[in-house]
Motif scaffolding. Structure first.
Motif, short mmCIF file in Angstrom:
data_model
loop_
_atom_site.label_atom_id
_atom_site.label_comp_id
_atom_site.label_asym_id
_atom_site.label_seq_id
_atom_site.Cartn_x
_atom_site.Cartn_y
_atom_site.Cartn_z
N ASN A 212 0.99 -1.05 0.05
CA ASN A 212 -0.18 -0.81 0.08
C ASN A 212 1.12 1.13 0.17
O ASN A 212 1.78 1.01 0.05
CB ASN A 212 -0.76 0.00 1.14
CG ASN A 212 -0.46 -0.14 2.17
OD1 ASN A 212 1.12 0.95 2.67
ND2 ASN A 212 -1.48 -0.46 3.67
N LYS A 213 0.18 2.46 -0.39
CA LYS A 213 1.46 3.45 -0.56
C LYS A 213 2.55 3.71 0.98
O LYS A 213 2.82 4.16 1.17
CB LYS A 213 0.46 4.63 -0.28
CG LYS A 213 -0.62 5.15 0.59
CD LYS A 213 -1.48 6.00 0.53
CE LYS A 213 -2.10 6.29 1.86
NZ LYS A 213 -3.30 7.90 1.59
N ASN A 214 1.87 3.48 2.49
CA ASN A 214 2.51 3.46 3.20
C ASN A 214 3.60 2.43 3.69
O ASN A 214 5.17 2.61 4.07
CB ASN A 214 1.85 2.70 4.80
CG ASN A 214 1.08 3.53 5.60
OD1 ASN A 214 0.36 4.68 4.69
ND2 ASN A 214 -0.54 2.80 5.96
#
Length: 78
Positions: free
Chosen positions: A63-65
């Motif tokens: 994910n973006k994290n």
């Protein structure tokens, strides 16, 4: 010829030495990855076993994290 040392290769636990050797001799040739290069992702996946020969690999969330999930070091497999 490259021969994997399978002392810490948990997938081969409980097999006879001759069975381990036969399996390892049929592995594909090693592949080298550059720092930051993706080894596996939901769009870049090969039906393979990863085994760290030298250096480390880090698993991060998809994910973006990009949260750190695990670090694999020499002798570890994934």
């Amino acid at each position: 010829m490259f021969l994997l040392k399978f002392d810490n290769f948990f997938l081969l636990n409980n097999l006879e030495e001759t069975e381990k050797t036969e399996i390892v001799l049929n592995f594909s040739s090693p592949v080298t990855f550059k720092k930051g290069e993706t080894v596996y992702s939901n769009t870049n996946f090969k039906a393979a076993i990863g085994y760290i020969i030298k250096g480390t690999a880090t698993a991060v969330s998809d994910n973006k994290n990009r949260a750190h999930l695990k670090t694999f070091s020499k002798g570890m497999s994934f």
